[in-house]
Structure formats: structure tokens, C-alpha cells
Design an enzyme around this catalytic site. Structure first.
Site, mmCIF file in Angstrom:
data_model
loop_
_atom_site.group_PDB
_atom_site.id
_atom_site.type_symbol
_atom_site.label_atom_id
_atom_site.label_comp_id
_atom_site.label_asym_id
_atom_site.label_seq_id
_atom_site.Cartn_x
_atom_site.Cartn_y
_atom_site.Cartn_z
ATOM 1 N N GLY A 16 0.834 -1.210 0.000
ATOM 2 C CA GLY A 16 0.000 0.000 0.000
ATOM 3 C C GLY A 16 0.860 1.247 0.000
ATOM 4 N N GLY A 17 1.990 1.187 -0.703
ATOM 5 C CA GLY A 17 2.975 2.276 -0.621
ATOM 6 C C GLY A 17 2.776 3.419 -1.598
ATOM 7 N N GLY A 20 -1.249 7.744 0.739
ATOM 8 C CA GLY A 20 -1.377 8.011 2.176
ATOM 9 C C GLY A 20 -0.093 7.839 2.975
ATOM 10 N N LEU A 21 -0.224 7.150 4.089
ATOM 11 C CA LEU A 21 0.917 6.996 5.006
ATOM 12 C C LEU A 21 2.012 6.142 4.384
ATOM 13 N N ARG A 41 -2.983 -2.379 -5.387
ATOM 14 C CA ARG A 41 -3.765 -2.930 -6.502
ATOM 15 C C ARG A 41 -3.726 -2.042 -7.732
ATOM 16 N N ASP A 67 -2.957 -7.780 -5.347
ATOM 17 C CA ASP A 67 -3.942 -7.760 -4.261
ATOM 18 C C ASP A 67 -3.359 -8.650 -3.177
ATOM 19 N N SER A 106 -22.159 -7.967 5.737
ATOM 20 C CA SER A 106 -22.244 -9.283 5.082
ATOM 21 C C SER A 106 -20.969 -10.057 5.397
ATOM 22 N N TYR A 148 -6.995 0.784 18.336
ATOM 23 C CA TYR A 148 -8.077 -0.108 18.772
ATOM 24 C C TYR A 148 -7.757 -1.591 18.557
ATOM 25 N N LYS A 163 -6.643 -6.229 12.902
ATOM 26 C CA LYS A 163 -5.462 -5.532 13.440
ATOM 27 C C LYS A 163 -5.006 -6.191 14.741
HETATM 28 C C1 HXC Z 1 -20.656 -2.232 4.651
HETATM 29 C C2 HXC Z 1 -19.276 -2.726 2.858
HETATM 30 C C3 HXC Z 1 -18.853 -1.376 2.793
HETATM 31 C C4 HXC Z 1 -19.403 -0.442 3.744
HETATM 32 C C5 HXC Z 1 -17.868 -2.496 1.230
HETATM 33 N N1 HXC Z 1 -18.641 -3.368 1.879
HETATM 34 N N2 HXC Z 1 -17.964 -1.267 1.774
HETATM 35 N N3 HXC Z 1 -20.154 -3.156 3.771
HETATM 36 N N4 HXC Z 1 -20.295 -0.930 4.637
HETATM 37 N N5 HXC Z 1 -19.044 0.842 3.739
HETATM 38 C C6 HXC Z 1 -18.806 -4.788 1.572
HETATM 39 C C7 HXC Z 1 -19.333 -4.992 0.140
HETATM 40 O O1 HXC Z 1 -20.724 -4.891 0.088
HETATM 41 C C8 HXC Z 1 -18.857 -6.402 -0.161
HETATM 42 O O2 HXC Z 1 -19.688 -7.333 0.446
HETATM 43 C C9 HXC Z 1 -17.524 -6.470 0.574
HETATM 44 O O3 HXC Z 1 -17.535 -5.440 1.585
HETATM 45 C C10 HXC Z 1 -16.339 -6.203 -0.329
HETATM 46 O O4 HXC Z 1 -16.552 -4.966 -0.984
HETATM 47 P P1 HXC Z 1 -15.870 -4.626 -2.390
HETATM 48 O O5 HXC Z 1 -16.120 -3.197 -2.694
HETATM 49 O O6 HXC Z 1 -16.265 -5.641 -3.396
HETATM 50 O O7 HXC Z 1 -14.345 -4.952 -1.991
HETATM 51 P P2 HXC Z 1 -13.002 -4.437 -2.493
HETATM 52 O O8 HXC Z 1 -13.145 -3.789 -3.862
HETATM 53 O O9 HXC Z 1 -12.070 -5.532 -2.339
HETATM 54 O O10 HXC Z 1 -12.663 -3.217 -1.477
HETATM 55 C C11 HXC Z 1 -12.251 -3.441 -0.173
HETATM 56 C C12 HXC Z 1 -12.779 -2.365 0.805
HETATM 57 C C13 HXC Z 1 -12.514 -0.940 0.285
HETATM 58 C C14 HXC Z 1 -12.147 -2.656 2.141
HETATM 59 C C15 HXC Z 1 -14.298 -2.571 0.911
HETATM 60 O O11 HXC Z 1 -12.977 -0.002 1.237
HETATM 61 C C16 HXC Z 1 -11.068 -0.673 -0.001
HETATM 62 O O12 HXC Z 1 -10.571 -1.016 -1.084
HETATM 63 N N6 HXC Z 1 -10.298 -0.085 0.957
HETATM 64 C C17 HXC Z 1 -8.858 0.155 0.790
HETATM 65 C C18 HXC Z 1 -8.381 1.448 1.401
HETATM 66 C C19 HXC Z 1 -8.831 1.745 2.818
HETATM 67 O O13 HXC Z 1 -9.853 1.189 3.285
HETATM 68 N N7 HXC Z 1 -8.133 2.657 3.488
HETATM 69 C C20 HXC Z 1 -8.443 3.053 4.845
HETATM 70 C C21 HXC Z 1 -7.551 2.437 5.821
HETATM 71 S S1 HXC Z 1 -7.683 3.342 7.332
HETATM 72 P P3 HXC Z 1 -20.357 -8.556 -0.388
HETATM 73 O O14 HXC Z 1 -21.209 -9.234 0.613
HETATM 74 O O15 HXC Z 1 -21.100 -7.925 -1.522
HETATM 75 O O16 HXC Z 1 -19.190 -9.384 -0.844
HETATM 76 C C22 HXC Z 1 -7.557 2.249 8.638
HETATM 77 C C23 HXC Z 1 -7.474 2.747 10.061
HETATM 78 C C24 HXC Z 1 -8.015 4.126 10.253
HETATM 79 O O17 HXC Z 1 -7.476 1.115 8.450
HETATM 80 C C25 HXC Z 1 -8.085 4.521 11.693
HETATM 81 C C26 HXC Z 1 -8.417 6.012 11.787
HETATM 82 C C27 HXC Z 1 -8.197 6.549 13.135
HETATM 83 P P1 NAP Z 2 -4.805 4.454 2.355
HETATM 84 O O1 NAP Z 2 -4.134 5.571 1.634
HETATM 85 O O2 NAP Z 2 -6.158 4.046 1.927
HETATM 86 O O3 NAP Z 2 -3.805 3.221 2.339
HETATM 87 C C1 NAP Z 2 -4.173 1.899 2.094
HETATM 88 C C2 NAP Z 2 -3.269 1.359 1.005
HETATM 89 O O4 NAP Z 2 -3.438 -0.057 0.948
HETATM 90 C C3 NAP Z 2 -3.577 1.905 -0.380
HETATM 91 O O5 NAP Z 2 -2.381 2.274 -1.027
HETATM 92 C C4 NAP Z 2 -4.218 0.742 -1.113
HETATM 93 O O6 NAP Z 2 -3.880 0.759 -2.488
HETATM 94 C C5 NAP Z 2 -3.572 -0.449 -0.395
HETATM 95 N N1 NAP Z 2 -4.446 -1.622 -0.437
HETATM 96 C C6 NAP Z 2 -5.701 -1.721 0.002
HETATM 97 N N2 NAP Z 2 -6.201 -2.933 -0.243
HETATM 98 C C7 NAP Z 2 -5.201 -3.624 -0.824
HETATM 99 C C8 NAP Z 2 -5.096 -4.941 -1.326
HETATM 100 N N3 NAP Z 2 -6.121 -5.783 -1.256
HETATM 101 N N4 NAP Z 2 -3.922 -5.337 -1.876
HETATM 102 C C9 NAP Z 2 -2.878 -4.473 -1.957
HETATM 103 N N5 NAP Z 2 -2.916 -3.220 -1.488
HETATM 104 C C10 NAP Z 2 -4.073 -2.791 -0.951
HETATM 105 O O7 NAP Z 2 -4.935 4.810 3.919
HETATM 106 P P2 NAP Z 2 -3.845 5.230 5.011
HETATM 107 O O8 NAP Z 2 -4.547 6.110 5.966
HETATM 108 O O9 NAP Z 2 -2.595 5.703 4.378
HETATM 109 O O10 NAP Z 2 -3.588 3.837 5.753
HETATM 110 C C11 NAP Z 2 -2.306 3.245 5.798
HETATM 111 C C12 NAP Z 2 -2.189 2.370 7.036
HETATM 112 O O11 NAP Z 2 -2.295 3.163 8.206
HETATM 113 C C13 NAP Z 2 -3.268 1.299 7.158
HETATM 114 O O12 NAP Z 2 -2.706 0.122 7.685
HETATM 115 C C14 NAP Z 2 -4.217 1.888 8.162
HETATM 116 O O13 NAP Z 2 -4.951 0.898 8.844
HETATM 117 C C15 NAP Z 2 -3.242 2.602 9.076
HETATM 118 N N6 NAP Z 2 -3.831 3.652 9.903
HETATM 119 C C16 NAP Z 2 -4.186 4.837 9.331
HETATM 120 C C17 NAP Z 2 -4.689 5.837 10.145
HETATM 121 C C18 NAP Z 2 -5.048 7.189 9.601
HETATM 122 O O14 NAP Z 2 -5.602 7.984 10.331
HETATM 123 N N7 NAP Z 2 -4.723 7.511 8.367
HETATM 124 C C19 NAP Z 2 -4.841 5.615 11.519
HETATM 125 C C20 NAP Z 2 -4.500 4.384 12.049
HETATM 126 C C21 NAP Z 2 -3.973 3.417 11.226
HETATM 127 P P3 NAP Z 2 -4.858 0.136 -3.597
HETATM 128 O O15 NAP Z 2 -6.239 0.594 -3.251
HETATM 129 O O16 NAP Z 2 -4.331 0.665 -4.891
HETATM 130 O O17 NAP Z 2 -4.701 -1.345 -3.492
#
Ligand code: HXC
Ligand code: NAP
Length: 280
Positions: A16-17, A20-21, A41, A67, A106, A148, A163
Site C-alpha cells: 500500500g505504498g 497516504g501513510l 492494486r 492484491d 455481510s 483499537y 489488526k
Molecule cells: C458495509 C461494505 C462497505 C461499507 C464495502 N462493503 N464497503 N459493507 N459498509 N461501507 C462490503 C461490500 O458490500 C462487499 O460485500 C464487501 O464489503 C467487499 O466490498 P468490495 O467493494 O467488493 O471490496 P473491495 O473492492 O475488495 O474493497 C475493499 C474495501 C474498500 C475494504 C471494501 O474499502 C477498499 O478497497 N479499501 C482500501 C483502502 C482503505 O480502506 N483505506 C483506509 C484504511 S484506514 P459482499 O457481501 O457484496 O461481498 C484504517 C485505520 C483508520 O485502516 C483509523 C483512523 C483513526
Molecule cells: P490508504 O491511503 O487508503 O492506504 C491503504 C493502502 O493499501 C492503499 O495504497 C491501497 O492501495 C492499499 N491496499 C488496500 N487494499 C489492498 C489490497 N487488497 N492489496 C494491496 N494493497 C491494498 O490509507 P492510510 O490512511 O494511508 O492507511 C495506511 C495504514 O495506516 C493502514 O494500515 C491503516 O490501517 C493505518 N492507519 C491509518 C490511520 C489514519 O488515520 N490515516 C490511523 C490508524 C492506522 P490500492 O487501493 O491501490 O490497493
């Protein structure tokens, strides 16, 4: 803050480089002399980020689109990167997360988040770890966790479960593989603004304001703070730190835990005065 050759000669993979972070850590590690390997991805984002970083630093940046849920593809990536020589550092940073009421999730939603965060970390760690152990290569793994992971949190249950698993792995392998030269640590950041996290977890401005208000330092963390902490933890200067999770949240977690900590925001000046000892 650091000598500019702090990470010279180190090959570092950040999952995920490209955003963001992860991207901020990559940029900092490059400035400090490392060669960078990035995955995610979205190929276009990886290429854009790598080109930007090469232009800014002249350093080595290689990318691979994957992925992390796909174990055989992760193995192919590691094999490809290993052709340059062994990696020295793995940063498990890729994550997926969203806010939802748990009863509405789900099975696919659980699988998506747990698959990316926990299984993705297992895939990358095992692919690198087996090679390191076989070759007797000294290395370090840094897992990006959350506060958390230790306490749990409502409304992000799949992420909290995943986590927590990653944190258990950090602590377990620190002990199991430490004797063979592989250190494991984690960082638990509080909120640090990124498009990926904030678009999903702080979708309304009021949520951001509330999060800042509840933080003892009254602000979010910065990318620079996170990247510098990560640089220290993957460098040889942190060589005796193993199995640790460093919380970088301005005291947010402790603010939530202290029984009386909210009083500063609740009580009026009169109420504070009324609690003082009466003059005799
Ligand atoms: C409920 C949801 C949902 C939502 C997706 N789903 N979003 N369910 N509420 N908001 C469900 C879908 O319906 C689907 O279920 C399943 O999850 C997979 O969704 P897809 O969109 O098909 O998956 P995918 O394309 O693989 O995407 C994965 C993802 C997406 C996790 C859903 O959000 C993503 O790509 N995220 C990557 C980046 C990210 O999340 N960054 C934030 C990290 S911050 P079904 O049943 O239809 O299969 C972090 C800590 C932050 O981690 C802390 C802050 C203090
Ligand atoms: P982000 O930009 O959404 O980073 C997530 C990265 O993971 C993206 O580059 C994404 O790229 C990659 N990724 C997601 N799904 C993947 C998959 N299936 N395969 C390969 N790569 C995938 O968010 P961020 O805030 O920088 O988060 C970075 C890390 O910090 C995460 O571990 C998060 O839990 C942690 N964190 C963040 C915060 C915050 O406040 N920002 C706080 C606590 C912890 P692609 O979508 O292109 O795959």
C-alpha cells in the site's frame, strides 16, 4: 532529524505504498538512502508515485501490482523483488476499512477487511520470512496497526479483529524469529489525515472536529511524524526494540480510558471552585 544515510543499503517493501501513510513513509525512507519496493492494486497510482519519488530523490523505486489477499501473486512479487537481492525490511501497511453497524455487515464485508489486513500481512510476512530464515538474512518487519487493535472498537469490528491478529503476530514472531535475526514491531497511529482513511472513517467535517476536540493535543498527527517514527523503527538504531507497538496518537487512547479525563471539557469554573477545600 536523522543522518541522511540512516537507511543506506536497505531494500524496503511497503505494501500500500503508493498512497497516504505508505507513500509518506516511502518518500522519507528514500531520502534516508533506502531502495524502495512498493505494491498495491492500482497500477497507475503505483507508477505515478514511483515516478514522482524517483524525480524528487533520484533513488531506486520499483513497483508491483498485487492484491495482498492473493497469496500466490504475493509470492510471485516477492520472488521478483528478491532478484535484486534480499529485501531487508517489510512494512505491512496495506489495509481496508469502513464504518458500519456490525449487524448489517455481510460475510463478504468481513472477508474483505480481514483478507486485506490480516491475511495480506500473513502472505507478505511468510513469503519474506521463509526466505530470510533460509538465507540467515537479518531483517525487520514493521506492521502498521491501530490503537483499537488492543482495546477493540465498535463500528470497525472487522478491522479491529484483523489488526488485533496482526498485533498478536508482531508479538509472537518477535519472540519466535528474534533469535534468528528478524525483529518485529508495530506502530499504532491515531488519526492522521489521508484520503483513504478520512473519506471512509471521517466522512463529515463534524466528525473531524470532534476527533480533534477529544484529542489531548487538539490536533491530528502528521505524515512527517509517522514517517520519522517508522524510519527509526526500521533502522539499526532501534536494534534492541522487538515486539513493541509504539502508539502515536497524541494521547487519544489514554484520554478515552481515564475515568475522569473528560471532566476538563464538562465542568464549569464554578463547579471546579465548589470542589476546592473550604477556607477554615
Ligand atoms: C458495509 C461494505 C462497505 C461499507 C464495502 N462493503 N464497503 N459493507 N459498509 N461501507 C462490503 C461490500 O458490500 C462487499 O460485500 C464487501 O464489503 C467487499 O466490498 P468490495 O467493494 O467488493 O471490496 P473491495 O473492492 O475488495 O474493497 C475493499 C474495501 C474498500 C475494504 C471494501 O474499502 C477498499 O478497497 N479499501 C482500501 C483502502 C482503505 O480502506 N483505506 C483506509 C484504511 S484506514 P459482499 O457481501 O457484496 O461481498 C484504517 C485505520 C483508520 O485502516 C483509523 C483512523 C483513526
Ligand atoms: P490508504 O491511503 O487508503 O492506504 C491503504 C493502502 O493499501 C492503499 O495504497 C491501497 O492501495 C492499499 N491496499 C488496500 N487494499 C489492498 C489490497 N487488497 N492489496 C494491496 N494493497 C491494498 O490509507 P492510510 O490512511 O494511508 O492507511 C495506511 C495504514 O495506516 C493502514 O494500515 C491503516 O490501517 C493505518 N492507519 C491509518 C490511520 C489514519 O488515520 N490515516 C490511523 C490508524 C492506522 P490500492 O487501493 O491501490 O490497493
Amino acid at each position: 532529524m536523522f543522518k541522511t544515510d540512516l537507511l543506506a543499503g536497505k531494500r524496503i517493501l511497503i505494501t500500500g505504498g503508493a498512497t497516504g501513510l505508505g507513500k509518506s513513509m516511502a518518500q522519507r525512507f528514500l531520502e534516508l538512502g533506502a531502495a524502495l519496493y512498493l505494491c498495491g492494486r492500482r497500477e497507475n497510482l503505483l507508477e505515478e508515485a514511483a515516478a514522482e519519488m524517483r524525480k524528487a530523490t533520484g533513488g531506486t523505486v520499483k513497483t508491483f501490482s498485487v492484491d495482498v489477499r492473493d497469496a500466490p501473486r504475493v509470492e510471485t512479487m516477492i520472488e521478483t523483488f528478491w532478484q535484486d537481492g534480499p529485501l531487508d525490511v517489510l512494512v505491512n501497511n496495506a489495509a481496508g476499512n469502513f464504518i458500519a453497524r456490525t449487524e448489517e455487515l455481510s460475510l463478504g464485508a468481513f472477508e474483505a477487511v480481514i483478507g486485506i489486513v490480516m491475511m495480506g500481512t500473513i502472505h507478505a510476512t511468510m513469503s519474506c520470512g521463509r526466505r530470510w530464515l533460509k538465507q540467515g538474512h537479518q531483517a525487520t518487519v514493521l506492521n502498521i496497526s491501530t490503537t483499537y487493535a488492543d482495546t477493540g472498537s465498535g463500528y470497525v469490528v472487522p478491522s479491529a479483529m484483523a489488526k488485533a491478529g496482526v498485533l498478536a503476530m508482531t508479538r509472537s514472531l518477535a519472540v519466535e524469529w528474534g533469535p534468528r535475526g528478524i525483529r518485529f514491531n508495530a506502530i499504532a497511529p491515531g488519526p492522521v489525515p489521508t484520503e483513504g482513511a478520512f473519506s471512509r472513517l471521517m466522512p463529515a467535517k463534524e466528525m473531524e472536529e470532534m476527533a480533534k476536540k477529544l484529542n489531548p493535543l487538539g490536533r491530528f498527527g502528521t505524515h512527517e511524524e509517522l514517517a520519522n517514527l517508522a524510519a527509526f523503527l526500521v533502522s539499526d538504531y532501534s536494534g534492541y526494540i522487538n515486539g513493541e507497538c509504539v502508539v502515536m496518537d497524541g494521547g487519544e487512547q489514554l484520554q478515552g480510558a481515564g475515568e475522569f479525563s473528560h471532566l476538563g471539557r464538562m465542568l464549569t469554573e464554578e463547579q471546579w471552585q465548589a470542589m476546592r477545600p473550604k477556607k477554615k
